[in-house]
Design a protein around this motif. Structure first.
Motif, PDB file in Angstrom:
ATOM      1  N   VAL A 159       0.854  -1.196   0.000  1.00 55.17           N
ATOM      2  CA  VAL A 159       0.000   0.000   0.000  1.00 55.17           C
ATOM      3  C   VAL A 159       0.886   1.239   0.000  1.00 55.17           C
ATOM      4  CG1 VAL A 159      -1.775   1.265   1.254  1.00 55.17           C
ATOM      5  CG2 VAL A 159      -1.818  -1.243   1.213  1.00 55.17           C
ATOM      6  N   LEU A 160       0.639   2.136  -0.980  1.00 59.13           N
ATOM      7  CA  LEU A 160       1.409   3.378  -1.090  1.00 59.13           C
ATOM      8  C   LEU A 160       0.685   4.492  -0.334  1.00 59.13           C
ATOM      9  CD1 LEU A 160       2.658   3.687  -4.794  1.00 59.13           C
ATOM     10  CD2 LEU A 160       3.854   2.804  -2.805  1.00 59.13           C
ATOM     11  N   GLY A 161       0.976   4.636   0.943  1.00 53.35           N
ATOM     12  CA  GLY A 161       0.391   5.725   1.705  1.00 53.35           C
ATOM     13  C   GLY A 161      -0.617   5.251   2.725  1.00 53.35           C
ATOM     14  N   CYS A 162      -0.790   6.064   3.753  1.00 56.99           N
ATOM     15  CA  CYS A 162      -1.676   5.724   4.873  1.00 56.99           C
ATOM     16  C   CYS A 162      -2.914   6.609   4.868  1.00 56.99           C
ATOM     17  CB  CYS A 162      -0.919   5.847   6.190  1.00 56.99           C
ATOM     18  SG  CYS A 162       0.483   4.724   6.333  1.00 56.99           S
ATOM     19  N   ALA A 163      -3.520   6.774   3.698  1.00 56.70           N
ATOM     20  CA  ALA A 163      -4.739   7.574   3.580  1.00 56.70           C
ATOM     21  C   ALA A 163      -5.868   6.941   4.385  1.00 56.70           C
ATOM     22  CB  ALA A 163      -5.144   7.686   2.113  1.00 56.70           C
ATOM     23  N   ASP A 164      -6.872   7.740   4.731  1.00 58.66           N
ATOM     24  CA  ASP A 164      -7.982   7.262   5.537  1.00 58.66           C
ATOM     25  C   ASP A 164      -8.685   6.076   4.894  1.00 58.66           C
ATOM     26  OD1 ASP A 164     -10.088   7.589   7.708  1.00 58.66           O
ATOM     27  OD2 ASP A 164     -11.302   7.899   5.925  1.00 58.66           O
ATOM     28  N   ALA A 216      10.483  -3.475  -3.816  1.00 53.92           N
ATOM     29  CA  ALA A 216      10.463  -4.670  -2.970  1.00 53.92           C
ATOM     30  C   ALA A 216      10.052  -5.886  -3.800  1.00 53.92           C
ATOM     31  CB  ALA A 216       9.498  -4.474  -1.803  1.00 53.92           C
ATOM     32  N   ASP A 217      10.897  -6.894  -3.840  1.00 53.67           N
ATOM     33  CA  ASP A 217      10.628  -8.085  -4.647  1.00 53.67           C
ATOM     34  C   ASP A 217       9.418  -8.868  -4.156  1.00 53.67           C
ATOM     35  OD1 ASP A 217      12.766  -7.548  -6.297  1.00 53.67           O
ATOM     36  OD2 ASP A 217      14.168  -8.821  -5.169  1.00 53.67           O
ATOM     37  N   GLU A 218       9.137  -8.797  -2.854  1.00 59.39           N
ATOM     38  CA  GLU A 218       8.029  -9.585  -2.330  1.00 59.39           C
ATOM     39  C   GLU A 218       6.670  -8.984  -2.647  1.00 59.39           C
ATOM     40  OE1 GLU A 218       8.815  -6.817   1.272  1.00 59.39           O
ATOM     41  OE2 GLU A 218       9.897  -7.639  -0.455  1.00 59.39           O
ATOM     42  N   VAL A 219       6.648  -7.754  -3.160  1.00 58.96           N
ATOM     43  CA  VAL A 219       5.395  -7.074  -3.490  1.00 58.96           C
ATOM     44  C   VAL A 219       5.075  -7.305  -4.963  1.00 58.96           C
ATOM     45  CG1 VAL A 219       4.250  -4.836  -3.698  1.00 58.96           C
ATOM     46  CG2 VAL A 219       5.639  -5.346  -1.676  1.00 58.96           C
ATOM     47  N   GLN A 220       3.931  -7.935  -5.230  1.00 56.24           N
ATOM     48  CA  GLN A 220       3.511  -8.207  -6.604  1.00 56.24           C
ATOM     49  C   GLN A 220       2.521  -7.173  -7.127  1.00 56.24           C
ATOM     50  OE1 GLN A 220       2.036 -12.080  -5.248  1.00 56.24           O
ATOM     51  NE2 GLN A 220       3.290 -13.036  -6.854  1.00 56.24           N
ATOM     52  N   ALA A 221       1.800  -6.522  -6.225  1.00 65.04           N
ATOM     53  CA  ALA A 221       0.777  -5.548  -6.615  1.00 65.04           C
ATOM     54  C   ALA A 221       0.778  -4.419  -5.608  1.00 65.04           C
ATOM     55  CB  ALA A 221      -0.601  -6.212  -6.659  1.00 65.04           C
ATOM     56  N   VAL A 222       0.307  -3.258  -6.038  1.00 66.47           N
ATOM     57  CA  VAL A 222       0.224  -2.117  -5.126  1.00 66.47           C
ATOM     58  C   VAL A 222      -1.152  -1.473  -5.218  1.00 66.47           C
ATOM     59  CG1 VAL A 222       2.700  -1.624  -5.188  1.00 66.47           C
ATOM     60  CG2 VAL A 222       1.196  -0.483  -6.801  1.00 66.47           C
ATOM     61  N   TYR A 223      -1.560  -0.928  -4.081  1.00 68.76           N
ATOM     62  CA  TYR A 223      -2.778  -0.130  -3.998  1.00 68.76           C
ATOM     63  C   TYR A 223      -2.353   1.312  -3.790  1.00 68.76           C
ATOM     64  CZ  TYR A 223      -6.812   2.041  -1.674  1.00 68.76           C
ATOM     65  OH  TYR A 223      -7.827   2.887  -1.300  1.00 68.76           O
ATOM     66  N   VAL A 224      -2.925   2.228  -4.602  1.00 71.84           N
ATOM     67  CA  VAL A 224      -2.526   3.634  -4.600  1.00 71.84           C
ATOM     68  C   VAL A 224      -3.700   4.493  -4.127  1.00 71.84           C
ATOM     69  CG1 VAL A 224      -1.632   5.553  -5.980  1.00 71.84           C
ATOM     70  CG2 VAL A 224      -0.951   3.193  -6.522  1.00 71.84           C
ATOM     71  N   ASN A 272       5.855   0.457 -14.306  1.00 66.56           N
ATOM     72  CA  ASN A 272       7.212   0.269 -14.829  1.00 66.56           C
ATOM     73  C   ASN A 272       8.028  -0.691 -13.971  1.00 66.56           C
ATOM     74  OD1 ASN A 272       7.202   1.778 -17.235  1.00 66.56           O
ATOM     75  ND2 ASN A 272       7.429   3.700 -16.093  1.00 66.56           N
ATOM     76  N   ALA A 273       7.637  -0.822 -12.700  1.00 67.51           N
ATOM     77  CA  ALA A 273       8.299  -1.785 -11.815  1.00 67.51           C
ATOM     78  C   ALA A 273       7.704  -3.184 -11.956  1.00 67.51           C
ATOM     79  CB  ALA A 273       8.196  -1.315 -10.363  1.00 67.51           C
ATOM     80  N   GLY A 274       6.738  -3.338 -12.873  1.00 68.32           N
ATOM     81  CA  GLY A 274       6.136  -4.643 -13.117  1.00 68.32           C
ATOM     82  C   GLY A 274       5.073  -5.040 -12.123  1.00 68.32           C
ATOM     83  N   LYS A 275       4.517  -4.054 -11.395  1.00 65.84           N
ATOM     84  CA  LYS A 275       3.504  -4.363 -10.382  1.00 65.84           C
ATOM     85  C   LYS A 275       2.096  -4.214 -10.973  1.00 65.84           C
ATOM     86  CE  LYS A 275       6.970  -4.203  -7.393  1.00 65.84           C
ATOM     87  NZ  LYS A 275       7.672  -5.435  -6.978  1.00 65.84           N
ATOM     88  N   HIS A 276       1.189  -5.060 -10.543  1.00 59.08           N
ATOM     89  CA  HIS A 276      -0.230  -4.846 -10.790  1.00 59.08           C
ATOM     90  C   HIS A 276      -0.683  -3.687  -9.898  1.00 59.08           C
ATOM     91  CE1 HIS A 276      -0.384  -8.724 -12.883  1.00 59.08           C
ATOM     92  NE2 HIS A 276       0.331  -9.213 -11.876  1.00 59.08           N
ATOM     93  N   VAL A 277      -1.689  -2.923 -10.358  1.00 59.00           N
ATOM     94  CA  VAL A 277      -2.077  -1.717  -9.624  1.00 59.00           C
ATOM     95  C   VAL A 277      -3.586  -1.621  -9.463  1.00 59.00           C
ATOM     96  CG1 VAL A 277      -2.030   0.808  -9.583  1.00 59.00           C
ATOM     97  CG2 VAL A 277      -0.044  -0.457 -10.453  1.00 59.00           C
ATOM     98  N   LEU A 278      -4.005  -1.378  -8.223  1.00 64.00           N
ATOM     99  CA  LEU A 278      -5.357  -0.950  -7.898  1.00 64.00           C
ATOM    100  C   LEU A 278      -5.236   0.493  -7.421  1.00 64.00           C
ATOM    101  CD1 LEU A 278      -8.403  -1.517  -7.376  1.00 64.00           C
ATOM    102  CD2 LEU A 278      -7.746  -2.290  -5.074  1.00 64.00           C
ATOM    103  N   ALA A 279      -5.816   1.437  -8.173  1.00 66.08           N
ATOM    104  CA  ALA A 279      -5.658   2.860  -7.858  1.00 66.08           C
ATOM    105  C   ALA A 279      -6.999   3.464  -7.492  1.00 66.08           C
ATOM    106  CB  ALA A 279      -5.061   3.605  -9.044  1.00 66.08           C
TER     107      ALA A 279
END
Length: 319
Positions: free
Chosen positions: A9-14, A64-72, A88-95
Motif C-alpha cells: 500500500v502506497l500511503g496511509c490515507a484514511d 520490494a521483490d516480495e510485493v507483486q501488486a500495489v494499492y494507490v 514500470n516496476a512490473g507491479k499490478h495496480v489498484l488505484a
C-alpha cells in the motif's frame, strides 16, 4: 499466479486504513505484505495494526521483490506518476478513483499496463455490488418498459477545511470526488454512447475547487441522464431509471455498508414492489475482482477510459 497475491500500500490515507487494508487482510486470496509512508512513524503504526512490513518512502516499496501488486490511495493529482512508476516496476495496480486527472494520462497508463502485461484497475467499488446487476436484469426483462431516462445523485456533508478534496493542486473538487459516482452509474446502465449535453459546476464561498455540479447527458437514441452532485450538502446517494411503463429506484446506492439489506424499488402504476436482496460487501467484491484481473493479466479498460473522457467533457462544458 499461485498462492495469495502479495500487495503493498502506497500511503496511509484514511480510505486505506479504514476500508481497503482491512479488506486486503481479510481476503483469502491476498497477503498484505507492506505499507509505505513518507512518515516512518505512520508506516510503523499501520504495519503493526495490519501485521505487514512498514516501509519508509513509496519508491522503496515499489522496489520490494516480495510485493507483486500495489494499492494507490494517494491524492488524485499524485496518481499518474506513482501508478506509472508501479507499472514500470512490473507491479499490478489498484488505484483510487479517479485514476488520473485527465483522459490522456488515463489512456497512457492503460496502454502502459497492457504493454507490461499487468492489471491496472480503478477502485470504483459500487459497480461490483450485485444490486446493480439485478437492476440491469430488471431493465433487460422489460419490467419498466422502454428506458427513457436516468437520474442519479450523490452528495456528502461539508468536509474539514484542510481536507485534500478542497485542494486544487491535489486534484480535488466535487466532480472527481463525488460526481464520478452518478456519472459512472449513467455509463453503467446507458452504455458508452453517452455524450455530455450540458453541465454546470459551482464553487462555494472561499473554496478553490467546485463544490457542486449538475450535468445532462444523452445516448444517441435520446435516453437522457441527469446527474447532480456536491460535497457541502445533506447526504444523498440514489439513482432512478424511468421507463415507458414504470420506474426503478435505488437508495443508498453508492456506498452501502456491508450489512445493509439492499432494496430495489419497482414502481408500476400505483403499485410499488420492494425487491430485497442479501447483504453484500462491495469492498470485498472489489478486492476479489482485482485478484481476478491480476490472474488474467489485465483489467477491463473501456469504462475507465470512457469515464475519464466524460468527466473531462463535463468540466469543459461548464467552463
Amino acid at each position: 499466479m499461485s498462492g495469495p497475491l502479495r500487495i503493498g500500500v502506497l500511503g496511509c490515507a484514511d480510505i486505506a486504513l479504514r476500508r481497503m487494508m482491512p479488506a486486503f487482510a481479510a481476503s483469502p486470496d491476498l497477503e498484505l505484505a507492506a505499507v509505505a509512508s513518507r512518515d516512518p512513524a505512520r508506516a510503523e503504526e499501520a504495519g503493526r495494526r495490519f501485521g505487514c512490513r512498514p516501509v519508509h518512502g513509496y519508491a522503496e516499496l515499489l522496489h520490494a521483490d516480495e510485493v507483486q501488486a500495489v494499492y494507490v490511495p494517494l491524492p488524485a493529482a499524485l496518481h499518474a506518476p506513482w501508478v506509472e512508476a508501479a507499472l514500470n516496476a512490473g507491479k499490478h495496480v489498484l488505484a483510487e478513483k479517479p485514476l488520473t486527472t485527465d483522459p490522456e494520462s488515463t489512456e497512457r497508463l492503460l496502454d502502459l499496463a497492457a504493454k507490461q502485461g499487468v492489471a491496472l484497475m480503478e477502485n470504483v467499488m459500487f459497480v461490483h455490488h450485485p444490486r446493480h446487476e439485478a437492476v440491469r436484469r430488471l431493465v433487460a426483462e422489460g419490467r419498466i418498459g422502454e428506458l427513457r431516462s436516468l437520474r442519479a445523485e450523490f452528495a456528502i456533508p461539508p468536509l474539514a477545511d484542510d481536507d485534500i478534496r478542497y485542494s486544487a493542486g491535489l486534484g480535488g473538487g466535487a466532480l472527481a470526488d463525488v460526481g464520478l459516482y452518478p456519472l459512472r452509474a449513467a455509463l453503467h446502465f446507458l452504455g458508452d454512447g453517452l455524450e455530455v449535453v450540458g453541465a454546470r459546476l459551482t464553487r462555494g464561498p472561499g473554496r478553490e475547487v467546485e463544490t457542486a455540479g449538475a450535468a445532462l447527458l444523452a445516448t444517441p437514441d435520446g435516453v437522457t441522464a441527469t446527474l447532480v452532485f456536491g460535497m457541502e450538502h445533506a447526504y444523498l446517494s440514489r439513482y432512478e431509471l424511468w421507463g415507458s411503463e414504470g420506474r426503478i429506484t435505488v437508495d443508498r446506492a453508492f456506498t452501502p455498508p456491508a450489512d445493509l439489506v439492499p432494496v430495489i424499488g419497482l414502481h408500476r402504476g400505483s403499485e410499488t414492489e420492494e425487491i430485497r436482496l442479501e447483504p453484500a460487501d462491495q469492498v470485498a467484491a472489489t478486492v476479489a475482482a482485482f485478484v481476478t484481473a491480476v490472474r488474467a493479466g489485465a483489467a477491463p479498460r473501456a469504462d475507465t477510459l470512457r469515464q475519464a473522457v466524460l468527466l473531462d467533457d463535463v468540466r469543459r462544458r461548464s467552463a
